[in-house]
Design an enzyme around this catalytic site. Structure first.
Site, PDB file in Angstrom:
ATOM      1  N   LEU A   1      28.280  44.665  59.083  1.00 25.97           N
ATOM      2  CA  LEU A   1      29.223  45.188  58.097  1.00 25.97           C
ATOM      3  C   LEU A   1      30.502  45.689  58.744  1.00 25.97           C
ATOM      4  O   LEU A   1      31.604  45.297  58.371  1.00 25.97           O
ATOM      5  CB  LEU A   1      28.562  46.316  57.289  1.00 25.97           C
ATOM      6  CG  LEU A   1      29.362  46.895  56.123  1.00 25.97           C
ATOM      7  CD1 LEU A   1      29.592  45.829  55.054  1.00 25.97           C
ATOM      8  CD2 LEU A   1      28.616  48.095  55.520  1.00 25.97           C
ATOM      9  N   THR A   2      30.372  46.563  59.744  1.00 29.30           N
ATOM     10  CA  THR A   2      31.545  47.118  60.412  1.00 29.30           C
ATOM     11  C   THR A   2      31.105  47.802  61.700  1.00 29.30           C
ATOM     12  O   THR A   2      29.911  47.897  61.997  1.00 29.30           O
ATOM     13  CB  THR A   2      32.272  48.128  59.496  1.00 29.30           C
ATOM     14  OG1 THR A   2      33.499  48.541  60.105  1.00 29.30           O
ATOM     15  CG2 THR A   2      31.408  49.361  59.247  1.00 29.30           C
ATOM     16  N   ASP A   3      32.071  48.294  62.457  1.00 25.05           N
ATOM     17  CA  ASP A   3      31.794  49.047  63.682  1.00 25.05           C
ATOM     18  C   ASP A   3      32.408  50.433  63.570  1.00 25.05           C
ATOM     19  O   ASP A   3      33.524  50.588  63.062  1.00 25.05           O
ATOM     20  CB  ASP A   3      32.377  48.342  64.914  1.00 25.05           C
ATOM     21  CG  ASP A   3      31.642  47.054  65.237  1.00 25.05           C
ATOM     22  OD1 ASP A   3      30.412  47.035  65.095  1.00 25.05           O
ATOM     23  OD2 ASP A   3      32.308  46.071  65.627  1.00 25.05           O
ATOM     24  N   GLY A   4      31.671  51.443  64.059  1.00 23.50           N
ATOM     25  CA  GLY A   4      32.196  52.794  64.118  1.00 23.50           C
ATOM     26  C   GLY A   4      32.560  53.145  65.542  1.00 23.50           C
ATOM     27  O   GLY A   4      32.536  52.289  66.437  1.00 23.50           O
ATOM     28  N   THR A   5      32.891  54.421  65.771  1.00 21.55           N
ATOM     29  CA  THR A   5      33.282  54.867  67.108  1.00 21.55           C
ATOM     30  C   THR A   5      32.171  54.644  68.123  1.00 21.55           C
ATOM     31  O   THR A   5      32.412  54.183  69.238  1.00 21.55           O
ATOM     32  CB  THR A   5      33.661  56.362  67.071  1.00 21.55           C
ATOM     33  OG1 THR A   5      34.689  56.565  66.094  1.00 21.55           O
ATOM     34  CG2 THR A   5      34.172  56.817  68.430  1.00 21.55           C
TER      35      THR A   5
ATOM     36  N   SER B   1      28.990  53.236  66.987  1.00 20.20           N
ATOM     37  CA  SER B   1      27.915  52.599  66.228  1.00 20.20           C
ATOM     38  C   SER B   1      28.282  51.203  65.753  1.00 20.20           C
ATOM     39  O   SER B   1      29.454  50.838  65.675  1.00 20.20           O
ATOM     40  CB  SER B   1      27.560  53.463  65.011  1.00 20.20           C
ATOM     41  OG  SER B   1      28.661  53.544  64.120  1.00 20.20           O
TER      42      SER B   1
ATOM     43  N   LYS C   1      22.598  51.830  60.479  1.00 21.08           N
ATOM     44  CA  LYS C   1      23.568  52.260  61.485  1.00 21.08           C
ATOM     45  C   LYS C   1      22.853  52.324  62.828  1.00 21.08           C
ATOM     46  O   LYS C   1      21.863  53.044  62.990  1.00 21.08           O
ATOM     47  CB  LYS C   1      24.160  53.624  61.132  1.00 21.08           C
ATOM     48  CG  LYS C   1      25.198  54.119  62.135  1.00 21.08           C
ATOM     49  CD  LYS C   1      25.746  55.482  61.757  1.00 21.08           C
ATOM     50  CE  LYS C   1      26.687  55.404  60.593  1.00 21.08           C
ATOM     51  NZ  LYS C   1      27.347  56.721  60.335  1.00 21.08           N
TER      52      LYS C   1
ATOM     53  N   ASP D   1      33.673  66.828  60.680  1.00 26.75           N
ATOM     54  CA  ASP D   1      34.476  65.606  60.537  1.00 26.75           C
ATOM     55  C   ASP D   1      34.633  65.219  59.062  1.00 26.75           C
ATOM     56  O   ASP D   1      34.423  64.063  58.686  1.00 26.75           O
ATOM     57  CB  ASP D   1      33.837  64.458  61.318  1.00 26.75           C
ATOM     58  CG  ASP D   1      34.819  63.319  61.582  1.00 26.75           C
ATOM     59  OD1 ASP D   1      36.048  63.555  61.501  1.00 26.75           O
ATOM     60  OD2 ASP D   1      34.366  62.196  61.863  1.00 26.75           O
TER      61      ASP D   1
END
Length: 306
Positions: free
Chosen positions: A17-21, A23, A40, A129
């Protein structure tokens, strides 16, 4: 390395789906149903403080609140050094629809997230955050859920932050002013500050402070300057804790007077200005309970203009 599907065999059609910082995020469909779930995957070995995947997992597992994202399941891949967090898929991210949702929905979101923050404060948990990317919605009418506890902290689960807290928390112009001055002993006030900014932007559809991100050059100094030029230059007389912040005396700031909130948020109703002014302030920031108690009257007032 085992596939994502190895740890969640009850999901099918798993896709990135996507990439986090820190993850990777996948989405999959529960077998024999159409319900979607988010997976995740966060690394445990290469930490980027204040990010701590295991601490975030433990904190989330200890939480039970209707407006905080709930972990459905979790797994640890010791071989790859990763933790898997499974949550229900939510249709919208607040940052994508802030200018499209109704006034009534915005008021509900404020009350729901206020309730979530009240719960966190009661249990000694700092989110650290809060911003629109971390508020999820089931639909354009809500309900809303506070998500992403990857840099959260609690007394019960402090991680490596036992003696002092890391000041490098928050995202962009949502960072609390004390963290910009290197404060290591902050409390729930940092979440109150960022929540106040979120409320201001939810109803004004514009950034409250400027950190230079819009020009591609984010800067802590620029954000500090923007805050001071808006709220006025702080001093230890009005904010006693200021003198204890490590980086406060490293700069000499021009003496700016505080701007009236009618000038800061000219397009926003005075009732919203009042709420925000009690959250985005140097000292004595209002609690989530204050927002919960005040907002029914705000909602009634705003509904007249909807």
């Amino acid at each position: 390395m085992k596939s994502v599907g190895h740890f969640v065999p009850w999901l099918t059609d798993i896709r990135h789906l996507t990439d986090g910082t820190i993850s990777e995020v996948f989405v999959g469909e529960r077998k024999n149903s159409k319900k979607l779930y988010v997976i995740k995957v966060q690394g445990l070995v290469f930490k980027r403080p204040p990010h701590d995947a295991m601490r975030g997992k433990l904190i989330l597992e200890s939480i039970g609140h209707p407006h905080i994202e709930r972990i459905v399941d979790s797994f640890i891949d010791n071989e790859a050094g990763s933790v898997y967090l499974i949550t229900s898929f939510k249709s919208f991210v607040l940052s994508d629809v802030m200018d499209e949702i109704s006034i009534d929905t915005k008021c509900k979101i404020v009350l729901q997230i206020s309730s979530a923050l009240e719960y966190l404060e009661k249990h000694g948990i700092l989110h650290r955050d809060i911003h629109p990317n971390n508020i999820l919605l089931d639909s354009m009418n809500g309900p809303a859920y506070l998500s992403d506890f990857s840099i959260a902290w609690s007394k019960q689960h402090p991680g490596e932050e036992v003696q002092e807290l890391i000041p490098q928390i928050g995202t962009g112009h949502y960072r609390a002013i004390e963290t910009l001055f290197g404060c290591h002993s902050y409390g729930h006030e940092v979440d109150r500050w960022t929540f106040g900014i979120l409320i201001a932007e939810l109803f004004s559809n514009q950034a409250l402070f400027d950190d230079g991100s819009s020009e591609g050059w984010p800067s802590e100094l620029r954000l500090t300057s923007s805050i001071i030029q808006t709220l006025g230059t702080p001093n230890p007389s009005m904010w006693p804790e200021l003198s204890t912040f490590p980086d406060w005396n490293k700069f000499i700031f021009h003496e700016y007077p505080p701007k009236p909130w009618s000038e800061i948020l000219p397009s926003v109703d005075t009732s919203i200005q009042y709420i925000v002014s009690h959250l985005v302030t140097y000292s004595n920031r209002a609690s989530p309970s204050f927002v919960i108690e005040s907002f029914p009257k705000v909602s009634a007032r705003l509904s007249q203009y909807a």
